[in-house]
Motif scaffolding. Structure first.
Motif, PDB file in Angstrom:
ATOM      1  N   PRO A  14       0.827  -1.204   0.000  1.00 48.77           N
ATOM      2  CA  PRO A  14       0.000   0.000   0.000  1.00 48.77           C
ATOM      3  C   PRO A  14       0.867   1.262   0.000  1.00 48.77           C
ATOM      4  N   VAL A  15       2.101   1.141   0.488  1.00 50.15           N
ATOM      5  CA  VAL A  15       3.149   2.150   0.377  1.00 50.15           C
ATOM      6  C   VAL A  15       4.454   1.401   0.123  1.00 50.15           C
ATOM      7  N   GLU A  16       5.436   2.112  -0.384  1.00 47.14           N
ATOM      8  CA  GLU A  16       6.755   1.512  -0.595  1.00 47.14           C
ATOM      9  C   GLU A  16       7.573   1.607   0.690  1.00 47.14           C
ATOM     10  N   PRO A  17       8.462   0.646   0.926  1.00 44.16           N
ATOM     11  CA  PRO A  17       9.379   0.769   2.060  1.00 44.16           C
ATOM     12  C   PRO A  17      10.243   2.020   1.882  1.00 44.16           C
ATOM     13  N   GLU A  18      10.428   2.761   2.942  1.00 45.04           N
ATOM     14  CA  GLU A  18      11.233   3.982   2.911  1.00 45.04           C
ATOM     15  C   GLU A  18      12.688   3.622   2.604  1.00 45.04           C
ATOM     16  N   GLN A  19      13.291   4.348   1.684  1.00 44.84           N
ATOM     17  CA  GLN A  19      14.665   4.077   1.278  1.00 44.84           C
ATOM     18  C   GLN A  19      15.622   4.090   2.468  1.00 44.84           C
ATOM     19  N   THR A  20      15.468   5.061   3.354  1.00 44.65           N
ATOM     20  CA  THR A  20      16.355   5.157   4.526  1.00 44.65           C
ATOM     21  C   THR A  20      16.263   3.898   5.379  1.00 44.65           C
ATOM     22  N   LEU A  21      15.061   3.369   5.555  1.00 44.29           N
ATOM     23  CA  LEU A  21      14.864   2.150   6.335  1.00 44.29           C
ATOM     24  C   LEU A  21      15.582   0.967   5.700  1.00 44.29           C
ATOM     25  N   VAL A  22      15.407   0.810   4.411  1.00 42.75           N
ATOM     26  CA  VAL A  22      16.013  -0.321   3.704  1.00 42.75           C
ATOM     27  C   VAL A  22      17.541  -0.208   3.755  1.00 42.75           C
ATOM     28  N   GLU A  23      18.053   0.988   3.544  1.00 38.08           N
ATOM     29  CA  GLU A  23      19.507   1.171   3.600  1.00 38.08           C
ATOM     30  C   GLU A  23      20.055   0.896   4.999  1.00 38.08           C
ATOM     31  N   LEU A  24      19.328   1.347   6.026  1.00 37.07           N
ATOM     32  CA  LEU A  24      19.766   1.072   7.392  1.00 37.07           C
ATOM     33  C   LEU A  24      19.749  -0.430   7.676  1.00 37.07           C
ATOM     34  N   ALA A  25      18.680  -1.105   7.275  1.00 40.71           N
ATOM     35  CA  ALA A  25      18.597  -2.560   7.480  1.00 40.71           C
ATOM     36  C   ALA A  25      19.753  -3.265   6.777  1.00 40.71           C
ATOM     37  N   ASP A  26      20.094  -2.805   5.582  1.00 42.13           N
ATOM     38  CA  ASP A  26      21.199  -3.398   4.841  1.00 42.13           C
ATOM     39  C   ASP A  26      22.529  -3.149   5.554  1.00 42.13           C
ATOM     40  N   ASP A  27      22.697  -1.943   6.077  1.00 35.27           N
ATOM     41  CA  ASP A  27      23.927  -1.626   6.814  1.00 35.27           C
ATOM     42  C   ASP A  27      24.047  -2.460   8.093  1.00 35.27           C
ATOM     43  N   VAL A  28      22.923  -2.688   8.766  1.00 35.64           N
ATOM     44  CA  VAL A  28      22.931  -3.517   9.983  1.00 35.64           C
ATOM     45  C   VAL A  28      23.354  -4.934   9.623  1.00 35.64           C
ATOM     46  N   ARG A  29      22.775  -5.456   8.581  1.00 43.03           N
ATOM     47  CA  ARG A  29      23.107  -6.814   8.118  1.00 43.03           C
ATOM     48  C   ARG A  29      24.593  -6.908   7.750  1.00 43.03           C
ATOM     49  N   THR A  30      25.096  -5.885   7.074  1.00 39.58           N
ATOM     50  CA  THR A  30      26.510  -5.849   6.693  1.00 39.58           C
ATOM     51  C   THR A  30      27.399  -5.835   7.939  1.00 39.58           C
TER      52      THR A  30
END
Length: 185
Positions: free
Chosen positions: A95-111
């Motif tokens: 219904p909305v797209e995931p916020e870019q900042t959220l996705v980038e933060l999640a990726d950085d956490v995983r990294t």
């Protein structure tokens, strides 16, 4: 191809959210249906030759990382748009797209942790949010929240790392962990 391999492929694409155990149950069928629906196949939940071939095409083309969410997905290393999908099965998933900042933060956490991560709740539609007891102004409704864990990392360790990042608006350990709720500004 055995059932576990099928589950792993569906998990890689962000459709299967269980433990790839080789037991073909409702999670496997619903993950297969969701993939089939998204990629123009008959959504019957049967992982046959057409589904297997389409999954192989998607993985080979790299299109699982570049979708309707925009070009930033091409830079995301460990998460796929599908992992942020509302699971209700009624709203179309986004219904909305995931916020870019959220996705980038999640990726950085995983990294940072160097281990696989698993989301349990990303984008939610208002109906699903109400069904799971979410607050009326949940950040999941605007694509700014993710509930997730990192394999082998305690909720407390994950929370400490997430909270130190200035992109984080609010974060807490969910029910003793290992899952953490994280939302961005």
């Amino acid at each position: 191809m055995n059932n576990r391999q099928k589950q792993c492929l569906l998990a890689y694409l962000g459709y299967y959210h269980g433990n790839p155990d080789g037991i073909w149950g409702e999670l496997s069928v619903s993950a297969t249906r969701a993939f089939q629906r998204d990629y123009g196949l008959t959504a019957d939940g049967i992982f046959g030759t057409a589904t297997e071939n389409r999954i192989r095409e998607v993985i080979a083309s790299g299109s699982e990382t570049v979708s309707a969410g925009g070009d930033f997905w091409a830079r995301i290393r460990y998460w796929r748009r599908e992992e942020f999908r509302c699971p209700c099965g009624k709203c179309g998933g986004f219904p909305v797209e995931p916020e870019q900042t959220l996705v980038e933060l999640a990726d950085d956490v995983r990294t940072h942790f160097g281990r696989p991560g698993h989301g349990s709740s990303g984008v939610r539609c208002p109906r699903h949010n109400a069904e799971v007891g979410g607050v009326a102004n949940s950040r999941h409704l605007s694509g700014k929240a993710l509930d997730f864990c990192i394999e082998g990392v305690s909720g407390e360790q994950l929370l400490a790392y997430v909270k130190q990042d200035k992109r984080t608006n609010y974060a807490y350990v969910i029910s003793g962990g290992p899952y953490v709720h994280m939302d961005v500004r």
